[in-house]
Structures are given as C-alpha cells and as structure tokens.
Design a protein around this motif. Structure first.
Motif, PDB file in Angstrom:
ATOM      1  N   PRO A  43       0.796  -1.232   0.000  1.00 26.26           N
ATOM      2  CA  PRO A  43       0.000   0.000   0.000  1.00 26.26           C
ATOM      3  C   PRO A  43       0.827   1.280   0.000  1.00 26.26           C
ATOM      4  O   PRO A  43       0.361   2.314  -0.467  1.00 26.26           O
ATOM      5  N   ALA A  44       2.051   1.225   0.523  1.00 32.85           N
ATOM      6  CA  ALA A  44       2.931   2.396   0.547  1.00 32.85           C
ATOM      7  C   ALA A  44       4.374   1.913   0.448  1.00 32.85           C
ATOM      8  O   ALA A  44       4.699   0.804   0.895  1.00 32.85           O
TER       9      ALA A  44
ATOM     10  N   LEU B 262      -0.600   6.230   6.893  1.00 32.81           N
ATOM     11  CA  LEU B 262      -1.366   5.676   5.788  1.00 32.81           C
ATOM     12  C   LEU B 262      -2.711   6.378   5.649  1.00 32.81           C
ATOM     13  O   LEU B 262      -3.280   6.876   6.628  1.00 32.81           O
ATOM     14  N   THR B 263      -3.207   6.371   4.436  1.00 28.75           N
ATOM     15  CA  THR B 263      -4.561   6.858   4.189  1.00 28.75           C
ATOM     16  C   THR B 263      -5.558   5.763   4.583  1.00 28.75           C
ATOM     17  O   THR B 263      -5.170   4.585   4.759  1.00 28.75           O
TER      18      THR B 263
ATOM     19  N   GLU C  67      -5.254   2.885   2.292  1.00 28.46           N
ATOM     20  CA  GLU C  67      -4.024   2.121   2.516  1.00 28.46           C
ATOM     21  C   GLU C  67      -4.133   1.255   3.768  1.00 28.46           C
ATOM     22  O   GLU C  67      -3.640   0.123   3.799  1.00 28.46           O
ATOM     23  N   HIS C  68      -4.805   1.772   4.804  1.00 31.67           N
ATOM     24  CA  HIS C  68      -5.048   0.944   5.990  1.00 31.67           C
ATOM     25  C   HIS C  68      -5.884  -0.279   5.622  1.00 31.67           C
ATOM     26  O   HIS C  68      -5.616  -1.400   6.094  1.00 31.67           O
TER      27      HIS C  68
END
Length: 731
Positions: free
Chosen positions: A21-22, A131-132, A135-136
């Motif tokens: 996610p990141a 995280l957004t 993303e979480h």
C-alpha cells in the motif's frame, strides 16, 4: 570514496510494487526478521514503535533468531531485495557499510554487480508516513491473507541458517580415496573477504568432519594475493590487514589437515583494481575495462610478473600448510590485459567484443596463450622457489581451441589441467540442438571438448582434473542437492572409464556435506538401501524417475540456466506489464526477461514453455510416488525421508513455477491477460508449498556465495502480489 562513485550502470527508474500500500511498507516487509526494527526506523526516519506497528498491521510476526546472521552471512540477500527499493545512501545505512565496502562487495563478492544486471535503479528516498484510510484497508487485507497462510504452516520451524548448527553429525571412518583429489567449496562459507578475523569461519570443525566422512579430501576458497601479501607496494590501502588474513589462513589450513583435508586457494592473478586507486608502480597497469571500471595488469611491464612471483613465494613460505593453488587465467575477473578479451570456446560461436577501452600496446604484441603462460610460469616459479610442495592447477575455463594446445605445450609439466567435464555435451530439447558449457547435471558428461582437452594434456605431459557439479548446479541453485543421484553416478562412472580420477566437485554451489556427495563412497542403489531400508528399492526407482525428468531441462551454453527463473522459482514476481529490465544472472532478479531466459532466443518461447511443463509434470508424478513411500516408511528412516522430501518438493516448485511464469508472459504479451487466472492461482499455490518447505528446512533457498536466493519474506510477498494481481485483473 563517495557514494556518487559507486557503480550505477544504465540506472533505470526503479519499479513500483503496488501490492504494498505504501513504499515504506515494502521496505519493512522485505527486511522483516532480517534487519532489526530500530535499524529500519533509522533508515525510514521514524520511531521503532511505528515500525513495529506497521509490521503488525500487515500481519508480520516478529522472530529475531536470524538477525545477526543476515548481517554476516546474508548481506547479498539484503542487497538484492532492497535493490529496487532503496537508494545507495539508504542501503548503506541499512547495512552499516561504507561506500568502499559496498564497492568491494559489488565487484569482488562473486560478481554481484553482474548478477544485478549491471545497473542500480534510481530509487526515490523512502520515509515512513501515515497511511490513508484506503491504505489501511489494503494493509488489513494483507494481514488477513497472512493469517490464512500461517494457519497452514507447522508450529515448529527452522530459522534461516539453522542448518549450520546441524553440521558435524556424520561419523568419520576414514577417507576411501586419499590419493585422488575430491575438492569442494564450503557450504558454510561466505565468498567475499572471508579471511578477516571478524568474518564467519568458512571451515569450522563440524563441516570438515562431515566432508571427511563423505570422502572429500580438499576444500577451496577464493583469495586475492594483494590482500595476503603486499606485493604491489606496502602502503597500498587494499593490502591493509594482510597479517591478520595470513594468520587466519594458517589456522584454517592447519585445522583442515586434522581431517585429512587440504586447503586450496582459488586465484585470479594478477588481480586488477579500480582505476581510481593508485599504486607504487603505475607503469604496471593496463587499460580500463568498461564493465567494472577496473584496470588490468600488463604481464610484459618490467618487474610486474617478478613481483607477482615473489608474492606467491612469500605466501607459500608464510602458509606452508596449503595444499595448493588453482587459477582461472581467462575469466570474468580483470587480471592480465587479455583476460577479458575472450575468444569463443566453440569455433561455431561469433567472436566476443573486447571490454578494453583502449588496447594494451604490449599485450597485443603477444597471444593470449603467451599471456596466460607468462602468468602461470610466474606463479609456478614462486611456488617452486618457496621450497614448499604444493599442487598448481590451471582451470581451462574459456580457453580457445585456436591456441589451447600451444598453451599446454608451454606450461610447466607439473601444472595440472582442470576442465569442466560437461563442456561440449550436446542437448536436444523440443527438436532444438543445444550444447553445454558448464554447470550441468541434467546433461551428463564428459563432453567432447573436455575429453579433447584432457587428451591433449596427457599428450603434453600434464596431470588432469575434472570439474563437475555433484550436488547442484545453476539448473536449480537454491536446492542443496538435487535428488538425481543416478545422473551423478553416471557422470562419475564415465570419468572413471576414461581415466580421469581427480575431481573438483562443485563451484561455489553444491557444497552441502551430504546428498549426492555420498556417491563418493556408495553406489546409488546401496545408498538408497542404507537410508531407507526395505523401501530402498522404491526410493531408488524414484531417484531414477527424477533423473529422467531432469534430463529434459532446456540447456544451451550457460545463458539459459543463468537467467531462467528456475533458480528462484515462485519467488520471482509476475508483472502484468513489461518491465523492460534485463534479468540478472544466477541469483539476480529474473524480472520478466523471457528473451534471456530462453538463452538469448536460442529456444523459442513455446519450446521453453512445453519443456518446463513436461519436466515438471514428470517430476511431479515421481514426487507423488515418493509421498506414498513416505506414508509407509519405517520410523527410523523418517529423518532421511524428510530431508529428501524437502529437496524434491523444493525442486518441483521451482520447475513448475518456471513453466507458469513463461506461460503467463506469453499470454500477457499476446494481449490475453484474461486467460492467466489459472496460472496466477498456481503460482500462489506454489509459493505456499515452497514456503512450507522453507519453514521446515533452512537449507532450501541457500547457496554459499549468493546467500538466500529466496526465503519466507519473498514467498509471502509472492502470495500477496498474486492476490493483488488477481483482484486487479478479474474483479
């Protein structure tokens, strides 16, 4: 030196890995349980608490058992799997290294920069961030996937490198072939600067005891003369700590002798050094070689070879316990000015381009044979002047038929001639003719070119040595011993028939003290009976079936096996778009470079796909037979079965994955991604299967000079990447 002076090559833009996610989560994932969380926090410029929280959010479980070992024995794995994630500055911080140490490792640690495709990707700086919500949610999906995976794994597992503690268990009852050379590279060694006091001991008593029990009577390790003897000048920085290295070398050689084992040094001399480093006699140096930025040494420069010879003499006097030296004189390393100016080994091959930026005027007045002979004579003279009795072996790798006999005639008669046994063996896969250069178990030697060399050696008065791969090869480098003992036995029998008795049993891979090495003492059928009792005949039949399947691997020259994903198997990711990146050889990242996988197009992609499908199906059928044998095996043979199973299952996963990856790329490139779902599913399943093997057996995926080809981190990543890709393409 500065970070800016480290090699970058073409420096393409780094790949994105959208299944993370990141970006910082990718760094945490690939280094988890390999690098301490506090160090990851330093690299990502955050707190240790944030690192631990991010790891937990992805479902990663902490296990610190191998942290120290990765830094001393697994640093190549760390470099490889951070190569596309971290820039040099962050990579050096992760390793706690100087630029000098990184340069040395990339150039001298078994050609690591070559294996990394001659380029360092351009990586943006990666730092921790919050995280957004999306993303979480993606991290939570990963954690859910890992929970499913963990439920399938055994409660008890081996940590990486645990196999080291299991060495030394074999009973030693004497060496059956003390007069015949049986030489191997240590399974527990690192390839780089292993003689520094702080480096791991490459030859502990435990592995020497096991080698002696198998019938091994010689071991080898790489050396660089200027690191042992300051023959290029006492003030040269690269010669610092010579005395410490010599002391450790003496201790190792003496310890080897206790077990009836001789220690050989592998030399590429006179070893070139980076152009930026100045020496006392700059007039000795030849041209810059474009691939590495190193300068060679001119053997015709006044005083050059005399100093080399004196250095060899000093070394032999300092460590008289050495068994000998073997040399490659025409190889990947920069040595004399013509060493990288390679001729084709086969007359049918096209000439290879020179890597010298400008020709050496002196060397081009001489032939390659004259250059090699001059270097070998200097080494031989130094050894003889020392008065210490040692063996000198010349490895004929890349010698050319146009001048090899001339060279043999000019070498001192005591120089032993070692050739790769399988060189020149022909293969026919899918109706396509190929030929073996080296590193083959599937194509049984000896080949025509090796036999020709040995015949000429005998005619010119030289002893002969065969170099083979007994346990494993670059056909399946992450498996400690490919369970095809009938193929290896056939090769050993063929050598005996033509009177070649001395054998080097492996390059850096294949040093596991067991597996096919037991054939030095037993016939394969005898070994099966010893290890499996009443089920011995059935296991022997499975070995034969594995061997017949393995014969079907595509093999041409060495390029196909160097670059094909079969060495890393399911650990190689699937890419739904072309990366455009050149694959790395052996332990490098294959990416999706199917052209290199096919031997630079020697095989059609269709032939490759069909061949690996056939080989893996044959192997899989024999594997199911082995599973049934295991279900009825007597309890006292259970450990032997588990050891065999992990090797056989690991081999299957890598063979089958190679088929799946080729088939996936062919469909992708034909615009048929919608037809790839079954292949993505099978790749995920294979990663799951191989993960179970890796958790149970710490040897699987490991090789001494390249460290772990793959491990738990990579196989777990493959699972989440397959799920990401499937969701992207089909939902």
């Amino acid at each position: 030196m500065t970070i800016q002076e480290l090699p970058v090559g073409s420096a393409p833009k780094a790949l994105d890995y959208p299944h993370f996610p990141a970006p910082h989560l990718g760094v945490i994932w690939r280094n988890w349980n390999r690098v301490a969380p506090r160090k990851l926090a330093e690299v990502l410029e955050t707190t240790e608490e944030n690192i631990l929280s991010a790891a937990a959010e992805m479902g990663l479980v902490r296990d610190d058992r191998a942290l120290d070992k990765y830094m001393e024995r697994g640093f190549q794995t760390l470099i490889r799997y951070n190569w596309q994630l971290l820039n040099y500055e962050q990579l050096l911080k992760l390793l706690d290294w100087t630029p000098e140490k990184m340069e040395y490792t990339l150039l001298e640690d078994d050609f690591l920069f070559v294996k990394l495709s001659f380029f360092k990707p351009q990586c943006d700086k990666v730092v921790y961030r919050e995280l957004t919500p999306a993303e979480h949610a993606a991290a939570a999906e990963i954690a859910s996937a890992m929970k499913e995976v963990d439920a399938t794994l055994p409660a008890e597992s081996e940590a990486p490198f645990d196999f080291i503690a299991k060495l030394g268990k074999k009973p030693f009852t004497g060496n059956p072939d003390a007069e015949k050379l049986r030489m191997i590279f240590s399974y527990s060694a690192v390839y780089g600067d292993a003689l520094l006091p702080e480096a791991p001991d490459p030859f502990p008593d435990t592995i020497l005891r096991d080698y002696a029990a198998c019938g091994v009577n010689a071991v080898w390790m790489p050396g660089i003369l200027y690191q042992l003897i300051p023959y290029l000048g006492k003030d040269m920085p690269l010669s610092a700590r010579c005395d410490e290295r010599l002391e450790k070398l003496r201790a190792i050689a003496r310890r080897c002798r206790k077990y009836g084992i001789s220690l050989f040094l592998y030399f590429n001399e006179p070893r070139g050094i980076p152009a930026r480093i100045k020496i006392e006699h700059e007039e000795w140096r030849g041209p810059v070689h474009a691939s590495t930025g190193s300068r060679s040494f001119c053997p015709w420069a006044p005083g050059m070879l005399e100093n080399l010879s004196s250095g060899i003499e000093a070394l032999c006097r300092a460590v008289p316990e050495l068994g000998g030296i073997y040399t490659i004189t025409q190889s990947e390393n920069i040595t004399h000015c013509l060493a990288r100016d390679l001729d084709p080994v086969d007359p049918d091959d096209p000439p290879l381009p020179s890597e010298m930026e400008t020709p050496c005027p002196a060397c081009h007045q001489h032939s390659k044979a004259e250059n090699i002979a001059a270097v070998m004579k200097a080494i031989d003279d130094g050894m003889k002047r020392s008065g210490v009795k040692m063996r000198l072996i010349a490895y004929t790798w890349s010698w050319c038929p146009e001048w090899d006999r001339q060279l043999l005639e000019s070498l001192p008669k005591n120089v032993e001639i070692m050739s790769v046994s399988e060189t020149g063996v022909e293969s026919f896969i899918g109706g396509v003719k190929g030929k073996v250069r080296d590193y083959s178990i599937s194509k049984v030697g000896p080949g025509k070119q090796a036999q020709r060399m040995w015949q000429m050696a005998k005619e010119t008065g030289h002893p002969t040595v065969a170099k083979i791969q007994a346990n494993t090869s670059w056909e399946m480098g992450g498996i400690p011993s490919i369970p095809v003992p009938t193929l290896v036995e056939e090769h050993l029998d063929n050598l005996r028939k033509i009177g070649v008795e001395d054998i080097m049993l492996s390059w850096t891979l294949g040093g596991y003290p067991g597996g096919n090495l037991e054939l030095l003492k037993y016939r394969a059928a005898e070994l099966a009976d010893l290890q499996f009792g009443k089920s011995g005949k059935e296991v022997y039949a499975v070995w034969r079936a594995f061997g017949e399947a393995f014969r079907g691997i595509p093999f041409h020259d060495a390029y196909q096996i160097y670059y094909s994903p079969q060495n890393v198997g399911p650990a190689n990711l699937l890419y739904d778009k072309k990366t455009g990146l050149a694959g790395g050889m052996v332990c490098g990242i294959p990416y999706d470079d199917i052209e290199l996988w096919s031997g630079n197009g020697h095989y059609s992609y269709e032939v490759m796909e069909k061949a690996f499908n056939a080989v893996s199906l044959q192997w899989g059928a024999a594997l199911e037979t082995l599973r049934k044998i295991g279900a009825k095996l007597e309890p006292q043979y259970r450990d032997n079965f588990n050891e065999l199973w992990s090797r056989a299952e690991g081999t299957y996963c890598c063979l089958r994955s190679t088929y799946c990856q080729i088939a996936f790329i062919r469909l992708r490139d034909a615009g048929k991604l919608d037809a790839t779902r079954a292949l993505i599913d099978e790749e995920e399943s294979l990663a799951q299967r191989l993960l179970q093997v890796v958790k149970a057996d710490s040897r699987i995926g490991f090789e001494a000079a390249n460290h772990y080809f793959y491990g738990e981190n990579e196989l777990r990543e493959k699972i989440i990447s397959c799920r990401y890709l499937r969701k992207k393409l089909f939902f």
